[in-house]
Design a protein around this motif. Structure first.
Motif, PDB file in Angstrom:
ATOM      1  N   GLY A 243       0.797  -1.211   0.000  1.00  0.00           N
ATOM      2  CA  GLY A 243       0.000   0.000   0.000  1.00  0.00           C
ATOM      3  C   GLY A 243       0.828   1.258   0.000  1.00  0.00           C
ATOM      4  N   GLY A 244       2.061   1.177  -0.510  1.00  0.00           N
ATOM      5  CA  GLY A 244       2.893   2.368  -0.592  1.00  0.00           C
ATOM      6  C   GLY A 244       3.637   2.687   0.689  1.00  0.00           C
ATOM      7  N   VAL A 245       3.553   1.813   1.731  1.00  0.00           N
ATOM      8  CA  VAL A 245       4.221   2.057   3.001  1.00  0.00           C
ATOM      9  C   VAL A 245       5.496   1.244   3.032  1.00  0.00           C
ATOM     10  CG1 VAL A 245       4.049   1.913   5.498  1.00  0.00           C
ATOM     11  CG2 VAL A 245       2.037   2.488   4.138  1.00  0.00           C
ATOM     12  N   THR A 246       6.605   1.869   3.369  1.00  0.00           N
ATOM     13  CA  THR A 246       7.873   1.159   3.432  1.00  0.00           C
ATOM     14  C   THR A 246       8.455   1.288   4.817  1.00  0.00           C
ATOM     15  OG1 THR A 246       9.027   3.131   2.716  1.00  0.00           O
ATOM     16  CG2 THR A 246       8.383   1.578   1.013  1.00  0.00           C
ATOM     17  N   PRO A 247       9.333   0.347   5.197  1.00  0.00           N
ATOM     18  CA  PRO A 247       9.936   0.414   6.527  1.00  0.00           C
ATOM     19  C   PRO A 247      10.717   1.703   6.682  1.00  0.00           C
ATOM     20  CG  PRO A 247      10.355  -1.703   5.483  1.00  0.00           C
ATOM     21  CD  PRO A 247       9.767  -0.815   4.442  1.00  0.00           C
TER      22      PRO A 247
ATOM     23  N   LEU B  11      -2.815  15.940  -4.182  1.00  0.00           N
ATOM     24  CA  LEU B  11      -3.648  15.614  -5.338  1.00  0.00           C
ATOM     25  C   LEU B  11      -3.307  14.226  -5.878  1.00  0.00           C
ATOM     26  CD1 LEU B  11      -4.632  18.032  -8.177  1.00  0.00           C
ATOM     27  CD2 LEU B  11      -3.944  15.710  -8.712  1.00  0.00           C
ATOM     28  N   LEU B  12      -2.018  13.923  -5.984  1.00  0.00           N
ATOM     29  CA  LEU B  12      -1.609  12.626  -6.533  1.00  0.00           C
ATOM     30  C   LEU B  12      -2.028  11.477  -5.623  1.00  0.00           C
ATOM     31  CD1 LEU B  12       1.994  13.440  -7.848  1.00  0.00           C
ATOM     32  CD2 LEU B  12      -0.137  13.349  -9.153  1.00  0.00           C
ATOM     33  N   ASN B  13      -1.934  11.668  -4.307  1.00  0.00           N
ATOM     34  CA  ASN B  13      -2.294  10.601  -3.372  1.00  0.00           C
ATOM     35  C   ASN B  13      -3.796  10.389  -3.273  1.00  0.00           C
ATOM     36  OD1 ASN B  13       0.316   9.769  -2.505  1.00  0.00           O
ATOM     37  ND2 ASN B  13       0.476  11.597  -1.240  1.00  0.00           N
TER      38      ASN B  13
ATOM     39  N   SER C 214      -4.833   1.092  -7.652  1.00  0.00           N
ATOM     40  CA  SER C 214      -3.993   0.516  -8.713  1.00  0.00           C
ATOM     41  C   SER C 214      -3.579   1.583  -9.720  1.00  0.00           C
ATOM     42  CB  SER C 214      -4.740  -0.612  -9.422  1.00  0.00           C
ATOM     43  OG  SER C 214      -5.969  -0.126  -9.971  1.00  0.00           O
ATOM     44  N   THR C 215      -4.481   2.523  -9.998  1.00  0.00           N
ATOM     45  CA  THR C 215      -4.150   3.613 -10.921  1.00  0.00           C
ATOM     46  C   THR C 215      -3.118   4.543 -10.292  1.00  0.00           C
ATOM     47  OG1 THR C 215      -6.357   3.544 -11.901  1.00  0.00           O
ATOM     48  CG2 THR C 215      -5.094   5.567 -12.202  1.00  0.00           C
TER      49      THR C 215
ATOM     50  N   PHE D 103       2.706   6.402  -9.872  1.00  0.00           N
ATOM     51  CA  PHE D 103       3.935   6.552  -9.098  1.00  0.00           C
ATOM     52  C   PHE D 103       5.050   5.682  -9.661  1.00  0.00           C
ATOM     53  CE2 PHE D 103       1.313   8.769  -6.150  1.00  0.00           C
ATOM     54  CZ  PHE D 103       2.152   9.482  -5.300  1.00  0.00           C
ATOM     55  N   ASP D 104       4.700   4.520 -10.198  1.00  0.00           N
ATOM     56  CA  ASP D 104       5.730   3.611 -10.710  1.00  0.00           C
ATOM     57  C   ASP D 104       6.209   3.976 -12.109  1.00  0.00           C
ATOM     58  OD1 ASP D 104       5.597   2.172  -8.405  1.00  0.00           O
ATOM     59  OD2 ASP D 104       4.357   0.550  -9.221  1.00  0.00           O
TER      60      ASP D 104
END
Length: 483
Positions: free
Chosen positions: A54-58, A220-222, A228-229, A234-235
């Motif tokens: 979900g876009g969360v990283t350590p 706005l982007l978040n 998925s879009t 972001f990718d």
């Protein structure tokens, strides 16, 4: 004032060149040494389950020594230890191109984001700066003041000229004007212009405005749905530099530990994406390049926090990576040890660099001069710089700055001033930077009989070539009048 002369030259981030100066060997107190992540270029067999959920990283939660006096590790901005750090290879090398995929267009979701182009996303740029204030205060009559463009007119000038003349105000305004007239479907162009806008504002030291506009963009982007879009954007589309810029916001708010956390999250993302791209050489090279640069930015921040041991531990394994033989990187590590006062380890790395047949003569001479300076042999340092580095390349302004410090340490104020004034006259657009100006202003003040007039002339000269703004306290004539 003399303390600053012993520090390294630094620049902004993102992005003019800056170079290392001599450093005073002094040990910094490190109360808790943090665990340092493995450098990005060392591949491992970690499971891909480390990928962000979900876009969360350590994030990094260990404690480091509290910030003390600022000792920036500079690049551009960048020979290795000269504000953000550069790649461990060659700063002039080609950056790997983004990988191309035939299926990109087929898999691309439909995105229409008119919110990126509305004028209310932007704030007005102030039409004055500290340099103009000093000109109005100290330069009389008015006709002696250089004409400076504070309106940001860009229509009559091409992009290359704006960059070469440091016209960051005009570039920021150009980016904004082009964004609001762009087709919302052209996301690649719009997001590239957003990065130009934010980086130009940062160059102007308008950090609050940069933070506000960057926050507007990512809010706005978040908010894009479905997830998925948003992840695809972001990718595949969002410039990685914008993510680095977002992390930088925490630095400007003074939360250096949160800044490190954000950088570690980006480093983790680079490693995960590199593993996922196995078999795609271009993609792997791109993510390794990005990861290496993030690694160097982390080392820069650790240096600023006086955690020299952690910075060295982070960078040293990179020298052992197969295919990465960089005299600049190893020299940079040696200079970290010089900064911390560990002359033995510094000499060890300098010896390895000297034994490398691919090491340029200028790098060897600079290392010799730095080592001599650290040992207090200022005569040898100045001789090596003059007969070695500057004899081969008179326009090496890092060596010019270092030579000034060496001459000052010998009490040769007149010679040091002459060296710096010659560099300023030969290439003002390249040497107009905060450390250079601080050093030259300090030398003027030490020769107090002519300090006020010399600093007034320096202020006029700087105003001709500085298209942005910077910390101008070193040009304040009130300091010279009381020296």
């Amino acid at each position: 004032m003399a303390d600053y002369l012993s520090q390294e030259t630094t620049t902004l981030d993102g992005d003019g060149d800056s170079e290392p100066m001599f450093t005073s060997p002094s040990m910094a107190s490190v109360y808790i040494e943090p665990d340092v992540p493995n450098p990005f270029l060392i591949d491992d067999d970690e499971d891909d389950s480390e990928e962000e959920a979900g876009g969360v990283t350590p994030t990094r939660t260990e404690s480091v020594a509290p910030p003390t006096d600022e000792v920036p590790l500079a690049p551009t901005s960048p020979n290795l230890l000269g504000s953000p750090l550069q790649s461990p290879i060659n700063r002039n090398k080609d950056v790997p191109p983004p990988p191309q995929s035939d299926s990109d267009e087929e898999d691309a979701p439909e995105l229409y984001l008119p919110g990126l182009c509305i004028p209310t996303m932007f704030l007005p740029i102030p039409n004055t700066d500290p340099l103009t204030t000093l000109l109005n205060k100290y330069i009389h009559p008015i006709d002696k003041r250089p004409v400076r463009d504070l309106n940001g007119e860009w229509q009559r000038t091409d992009f290359h000229t704006l960059v070469m003349t440091n016209s960051w105000r005009a570039l920021a305004r150009m980016a904004r004007d082009r964004i609001v007239t762009s087709d919302p479907e052209d996301l690649t162009l719009i997001l590239g212009l957003w990065y130009l806008r934010l980086s130009s504002l940062a160059r102007l030291r308008l950090f609050n405005q940069t933070t506000a506009e960057c926050t507007n963009l990512f809010s706005l982007l978040n908010a894009i749905e479905p997830a998925s879009t948003r992840q695809w954007l972001f990718d595949r589309v969002l410039p990685f530099e914008l993510e680095v810029m977002q992390a930088r916001l925490k630095y400007w708010t003074g939360d250096h530990m949160a800044y490190l956390d954000a950088l570690y999250a980006l480093l983790h993302k680079c490693r995960v994406r590199s593993r996922r791209a196995k078999g795609e050489a271009a993609a792997v090279a791109m993510w390794k390049e990005r990861g290496a640069r993030v690694c160097l930015i982390i080392a820069s921040q650790l240096m600023e926090m006086k955690d020299f041991a952690a910075a060295a531990r982070l960078l040293e394994p990179l020298c052992e990576q197969e295919g990465v033989q960089s005299p600049a990187l190893r020299s940079g590590i040696a200079r970290i040890y010089l900064q911390s006062g560990n002359l033995g380890m510094a000499a060890h790395h300098f010896t390895i660099v000297s034994a490398d047949a691919d090491t340029p003569a200028a790098v060897r001479d600079m290392n010799t001069a730095l080592m001599a300076a650290a040992e207090g042999d200022w005569v040898q340092a100045s001789e090596v710089l003059q007969a070695g580095v500057l004899a081969e390349d008179p326009e090496n302004y890092v060596a010019v700055n270092n030579l000034c410090v060496a001459l000052l340490s010998q009490g040769k104020l007149k010679e040091g001033i002459a060296v710096m004034e010659k560099a300023l006259k030969a290439s003002p657009e390249r040497v107009v930077a905060e450390p250079f100006l601080f050093n030259l202003s300090t030398l003027y003040e030490l020769r107090s009989a002519t300090a006020i007039e010399n600093k007034r002339n320096l202020l006029i000269e700087v105003a001709k070539w500085s298209g942005g703004t910077f910390l101008v306290v070193q040009l304040d004539l009130s300091d010279a009048s009381t020296a």
